[in-house]
Design a protein around this motif. Structure first.
Motif, PDB file in Angstrom:
ATOM      1  N   UNK A   9     -15.156-135.806 -13.367  1.00  8.80           N
ATOM      2  CA  UNK A   9     -14.548-134.973 -14.144  1.00  8.80           C
ATOM      3  C   UNK A   9     -13.532-135.761 -15.066  1.00  8.80           C
ATOM      4  N   UNK A  10     -12.946-136.971 -14.810  1.00 12.21           N
ATOM      5  CA  UNK A  10     -12.112-137.717 -15.475  1.00 12.21           C
ATOM      6  C   UNK A  10     -12.787-137.893 -16.717  1.00 12.21           C
ATOM      7  N   UNK A  11     -13.989-138.598 -16.738  1.00 14.93           N
ATOM      8  CA  UNK A  11     -15.077-139.143 -17.798  1.00 14.93           C
ATOM      9  C   UNK A  11     -15.537-137.934 -18.550  1.00 14.93           C
ATOM     10  N   UNK A  16     -14.637-134.602 -23.671  1.00  8.19           N
ATOM     11  CA  UNK A  16     -14.167-133.565 -24.468  1.00  8.19           C
ATOM     12  C   UNK A  16     -13.252-133.525 -25.363  1.00  8.19           C
ATOM     13  N   UNK A  17     -12.272-134.586 -25.079  1.00  7.25           N
ATOM     14  CA  UNK A  17     -11.316-134.834 -26.088  1.00  7.25           C
ATOM     15  C   UNK A  17     -11.894-135.434 -27.403  1.00  7.25           C
ATOM     16  N   UNK A  18     -13.039-136.115 -27.246  1.00  6.35           N
ATOM     17  CA  UNK A  18     -13.514-136.536 -28.698  1.00  6.35           C
ATOM     18  C   UNK A  18     -14.351-135.535 -29.262  1.00  6.35           C
ATOM     19  N   UNK A  24     -16.445-130.925 -33.016  1.00  7.64           N
ATOM     20  CA  UNK A  24     -16.093-129.396 -33.214  1.00  7.64           C
ATOM     21  C   UNK A  24     -14.424-129.105 -33.048  1.00  7.64           C
ATOM     22  N   UNK A  25     -13.525-129.576 -33.993  1.00  9.73           N
ATOM     23  CA  UNK A  25     -12.327-129.538 -33.811  1.00  9.73           C
ATOM     24  C   UNK A  25     -11.731-128.098 -33.215  1.00  9.73           C
ATOM     25  N   UNK A  26     -10.993-128.323 -32.310  1.00  8.57           N
ATOM     26  CA  UNK A  26     -10.172-127.184 -31.594  1.00  8.57           C
ATOM     27  C   UNK A  26      -9.120-127.775 -30.820  1.00  8.57           C
ATOM     28  N   UNK A  27      -7.900-127.767 -31.552  1.00  4.55           N
ATOM     29  CA  UNK A  27      -6.516-128.425 -30.971  1.00  4.55           C
ATOM     30  C   UNK A  27      -6.230-127.869 -29.518  1.00  4.55           C
ATOM     31  N   UNK A  28      -6.506-126.539 -29.181  1.00  6.08           N
ATOM     32  CA  UNK A  28      -6.270-126.196 -27.914  1.00  6.08           C
ATOM     33  C   UNK A  28      -7.098-126.587 -26.961  1.00  6.08           C
ATOM     34  N   UNK A  29      -8.336-126.412 -27.139  1.00  9.07           N
ATOM     35  CA  UNK A  29      -9.307-127.414 -25.995  1.00  9.07           C
ATOM     36  C   UNK A  29      -9.001-128.885 -25.906  1.00  9.07           C
ATOM     37  N   UNK A  32      -5.765-129.474 -24.099  1.00  9.56           N
ATOM     38  CA  UNK A  32      -6.140-128.954 -22.619  1.00  9.56           C
ATOM     39  C   UNK A  32      -6.630-130.459 -21.865  1.00  9.56           C
ATOM     40  N   UNK A  33      -7.756-130.990 -22.500  1.00  8.59           N
ATOM     41  CA  UNK A  33      -8.395-131.930 -22.044  1.00  8.59           C
ATOM     42  C   UNK A  33      -7.773-133.226 -21.997  1.00  8.59           C
ATOM     43  N   UNK A  34      -6.629-133.287 -22.783  1.00  6.02           N
ATOM     44  CA  UNK A  34      -5.793-134.482 -22.945  1.00  6.02           C
ATOM     45  C   UNK A  34      -4.839-134.371 -21.500  1.00  6.02           C
ATOM     46  N   UNK A  35      -4.299-133.348 -21.364  1.00 10.31           N
ATOM     47  CA  UNK A  35      -3.453-133.006 -19.981  1.00 10.31           C
ATOM     48  C   UNK A  35      -4.243-133.234 -18.887  1.00 10.31           C
ATOM     49  N   UNK A  36      -5.506-132.821 -18.739  1.00 11.73           N
ATOM     50  CA  UNK A  36      -6.250-132.824 -17.597  1.00 11.73           C
ATOM     51  C   UNK A  36      -6.415-134.350 -17.330  1.00 11.73           C
TER      52      UNK A  36
END
Length: 269
Positions: A9-11, A16-18, A24-29, A32-36
């Motif tokens: 999941x971490x990988x 997803x961050x990249x 596909x730029x989406x700051x919200x997602x 959310x990925x960074x916090x995860x």
């Protein structure tokens, strides 16, 4: 098993961050990925280390124990089997870390300062894979100790601190030597009448045909000045072992000055 699932999941979150940053730029997602990733990193690091035990060895040990009630030869064979099983069991009990746990472990090790006690290191990093008294082994890096204090390691961050300490000590020795040489020159060029007029600062003694004076600056070793009958002055750094000329290392040599020089106006320098 849980460690492997969390690692996958971490990988995936890293990908997803990249993806939400570049493809596909989406700051919200993206946030959310960074916090995860952050949450999973601390979660994986806090999980207890996996300890694997060889069940087959336990069965063999039990079987050999039951067989002990037979003959003496069987008892000897069982004892050897038990020792072998115990060694394998201890080997299998070593902590098994995944890549993320190793990364966190190395990050914590980078923050260690030279001089940290061995017990403090074990509290921060956990139980080592091996401990021979002067070295702790964690996965693929070692930490070295002297008198229970951290003095080095083969991690680049630790080695960098060692190099910095060595360079600082070298610079300090250079400064101390420069200061001591300056003291020796001032002592050697000081007129005899000035030295003899200050018995509370300089001691004097007549040794054979030489006059010997000593001076101990507050922040430096004792200096010994020897004025020979041929009007020649030598200043040594005192060596109680007498390895160099029975006095110490030579710091200054020059003609003996007996009195203060006066200028043309009749005033002393």
């Amino acid at each position: 098993m849980l460690n492997n699932i969390l690692s996958i999941i971490w990988i995936a979150l890293i990908i997803c961050i990249f993806y939400f940053w570049k493809k596909k730029p989406n700051k919200r997602y993206m946030w959310a990925s960074i916090i995860g990733v952050i949450v999973l990193t601390f979660l994986i690091g806090s999980l207890p280390q996996n300890k694997q035990f060889n069940k087959t060895n336990d069965v063999e040990t039990a079987a050999s124990s039951n067989f002990t009630s037979g003959s003496n030869n069987s008892a000897s064979s069982s004892k050897q089997s038990h020792s072998s099983s115990k060694a394998k069991k201890e080997s299998s009990s070593k902590p098994k870390r995944n890549r993320i746990q190793i990364m966190i472990l190395k990050h914590r090790a980078k923050g260690l300062e030279l001089g940290t006690s061995k017990s403090t290191v074990e509290k921060k990093l956990g139980k080592p894979d091996q401990d021979n008294g002067q070295m702790l082994l964690y996965d693929d890096f070692n930490l070295y100790f002297e008198k229970g204090k951290l003095v080095g390691g083969d991690l680049p961050a630790i080695q960098k601190k060692v190099d910095k300490k060595v360079a600082k000590e070298k610079e300090q020795r250079k400064e101390e030597q420069s200061r001591l040489t300056g003291y020796a020159q001032a002592f050697g060029r000081k007129p005899v009448d000035t030295i003899q007029s200050m018995p509370s600062v300089y001691t004097s003694d007549h040794v054979e045909d030489n006059m010997v004076y000593t001076w101990h600056p507050d922040d430096s070793p004792m200096l010994v000045r020897v004025d020979s009958p041929n009007n020649f002055t030598t200043v040594y750094k005192y060596d109680k072992n007498g390895e160099h000329h029975a006095l110490g290392t030579t710091l200054y040599q020059g003609r003996t000055i007996y009195q203060k020089q006066s200028n043309n106006n009749g005033y002393d320098y």
